[in-house]
Write a protein that holds these residues in place. Structure first.
Motif, mmCIF file in Angstrom:
data_model
loop_
_atom_site.group_PDB
_atom_site.id
_atom_site.type_symbol
_atom_site.label_atom_id
_atom_site.label_comp_id
_atom_site.label_asym_id
_atom_site.label_seq_id
_atom_site.Cartn_x
_atom_site.Cartn_y
_atom_site.Cartn_z
ATOM 1 N N GLN A 180 49.768 2.742 -30.906
ATOM 2 C CA GLN A 180 51.038 2.124 -31.310
ATOM 3 C C GLN A 180 51.027 0.623 -31.040
ATOM 4 N N TRP A 181 50.231 0.179 -30.079
ATOM 5 C CA TRP A 181 50.115 -1.263 -29.856
ATOM 6 C C TRP A 181 49.421 -1.916 -31.039
ATOM 7 N N ILE A 182 48.298 -1.354 -31.471
ATOM 8 C CA ILE A 182 47.515 -1.985 -32.536
ATOM 9 C C ILE A 182 48.221 -1.880 -33.881
ATOM 10 N N SER A 183 49.049 -0.831 -34.080
ATOM 11 C CA SER A 183 49.708 -0.641 -35.373
ATOM 12 C C SER A 183 51.030 -1.392 -35.480
ATOM 13 N N GLY A 184 51.473 -1.981 -34.365
ATOM 14 C CA GLY A 184 52.723 -2.735 -34.404
ATOM 15 C C GLY A 184 53.958 -1.870 -34.435
#
Length: 464
Positions: free
Chosen positions: A384-388
């Motif tokens: 979820q961090w990398i996908s925004g």
């Protein structure tokens, strides 16, 4: 003689600094129990790589108990029911366990309390994290949602608790309950045996974890810069040992806490990140399944279940056949070794969600199946961090450029190791080979500029 004490083992497969085992050994004869409960976790039941690690870790821990004239009782099925039955059969007065924060384990702990008879209690201990989730709070007493202030608050109360030694004595019961044979669980693949790369890459168990930590104590000073260089791989590779509880974060912290290097300061924040991820899933139990932020998922993501070509894109990413050497090297390392270098782990994840516009949950599930350190909290929070899409995440509009990243972080040697088709190319072109030097290696699935523009258009259209 004191009544038997059951130790419920899960991801805490060690003898030293094991609070549940320590308390049980002081109270009476110890019956260590591991229950393989495949159904409870649903779509987060152990993946293939996790099963391989679990087999060898249980085998190693079993030998450690055996040297103490003890053993691990293995059972399969609904964990609360299996444990309650063993407690009833043996007359155990207490089941000791380290707390786990995955929602299915919290549910199982509640069910176990209800299933136990009046003469047996459940005693839970903290020990898999630096501090229990929820114990570090904001000024208003609320749990932190954002990593940076959480990390600062954690550092203010470090070091963690003192480390417990291995129990001096472990008494055995007069008789042992029946136990499954580990081999009968068939955790290891056979047809075909695809786990050879994992066995070659790793050593398993508590002793191996401490050997790795001893090695890392001499190398951690170079971590701040070296962690980004996949060809050099200046990383601890402690993640699966920590995940399976073969070593505790408190043991790692106390081993390294007197270091004064920038490398240690950076690595300390990585250990804290594990705690942060558990704090997130303690607040949002379905976080690795549900996006935190509101957006139109149908507009943003290309669904592999809705079209053959999109499904093929996902498969190309999974197999390491995207035409981007740094991405393909990473995905092949993941498949071969059950692990993925952290910098490359981010590059590969970003490529899936932003270059291919495929829902992050497809990536989360692939990593879950392939990683030996697949962790419900870490994996979900990182995706979820990398996908925004997360509570604390990178902006979607920040799109990693894999070709630039590959050259910047000198990934040529890494690519040669995992993409042998390109091994003869020089550093000047291996990061982005021209078509006439690719041979059988595939062309790019999509150009970076085209992918970036498509992703930004989709993101703008998906905003409420």
């Amino acid at each position: 003689m004191s009544s038997p004490q059951i130790v419920w083992l899960r991801r805490d497969l060690r003898m030293a600094d094991q609070p549940a085992l320590h308390a049980a050994a002081q109270a009476g004869p110890v019956i260590p129990v591991y229950v393989l409960d495949d159904e409870r976790a649903g779509d987060h039941a152990y993946g293939g790589a996790s099963k391989v690690w679990l087999h060898y870790s249980l085998e190693s821990l079993g030998k450690s108990f055996g040297s103490r004239r003890s053993q691990i009782v293995l059972g399969k099925g609904d964990a609360p029911q299996v444990l309650a039955a063993i407690a009833d059969q043996t007359g155990a007065s207490c089941i000791h366990a380290i707390r786990h924060y995955e929602p299915w384990w919290k549910e199982a702990e509640d069910e176990l309390r209800d299933a136990l008879g009046e003469d047996t209690k459940l005693c839970l201990y903290d020990g898999n994290y630096l501090l229990p989730p929820g114990s570090v709070t904001t000024g208003s007493g609320d749990p932190y949602k954002i990593y940076t202030p959480f990390s600062k608050a954690m550092l203010e109360v470090m070091p963690p608790r003192d480390v417990l030694g291995e129990p001096e004595t472990i008494s055995s019961p007069d008789s042992w309950p029946e136990s499954d044979d580990l081999a009968d669980w068939e955790l290891l693949p056979t047809k075909p045996d695809w786990a050879g790369g994992i066995r070659d890459f790793w050593e398993f168990g508590e002793a191996a974890a401490h050997d790795r930590l001893d090695w890392w104590a001499d190398e951690v000073a170079d971590y701040d810069e070296g962690r980004n260089l996949p060809s050099q791989d200046i990383t601890s590779r402690l993640s699966p040992h920590l995940h399976w509880g073969e070593i505790s974060p408190a043991q790692a912290w106390h081993k390294l806490k007197d270091k004064r290097s920038e490398g240690w300061k950076t690595f300390a924040k990585e250990i804290i990140w594990r705690d942060y991820a558990q704090n997130v899933i303690d607040q949002f139990p379905d976080y690795p399944r549900d996006s935190y932020r509101d957006y139109d998922e149908r507009t943003l993501w290309r669904n592999p279940n809705a079209g053959h070509l999109i499904e093929e894109d996902l498969k190309c990413w999974q197999k390491g056949m995207t035409g981007y050497p740094i991405v393909d090297a990473g995905m092949r390392q993941l498949w071969q070794t059950g692990w993925l270098h952290n910098r490359v782990r981010m590059i590969c994840a970003s490529f899936l969600v932003k270059h291919l516009l495929i829902d992050w949950r497809h990536g989360e599930q692939w990593y879950w199946d392939c990683l030996v350190d697949a962790d419900y909290g870490n994996n979900g929070v990182n995706w979820q961090w990398i996908s925004g899409t997360g509570v604390d995440s990178n902006m979607f509009s920040r799109i990693m450029a894999p070709l630039t990243q590959s050259e910047r972080f000198d990934a040529a040697g890494y690519i040669r190791e995992y993409v042998p088709e390109l091994a003869e190319l020089g550093d000047d072109c291996i990061h982005d080979p021209p078509d006439d030097k690719r041979g059988d290696y595939p062309v790019k699935m999509i150009g970076h500029k085209e992918a970036r523009e498509r992703a930004l258009d989709a993101y703008r259209a998906s905003k409420p």
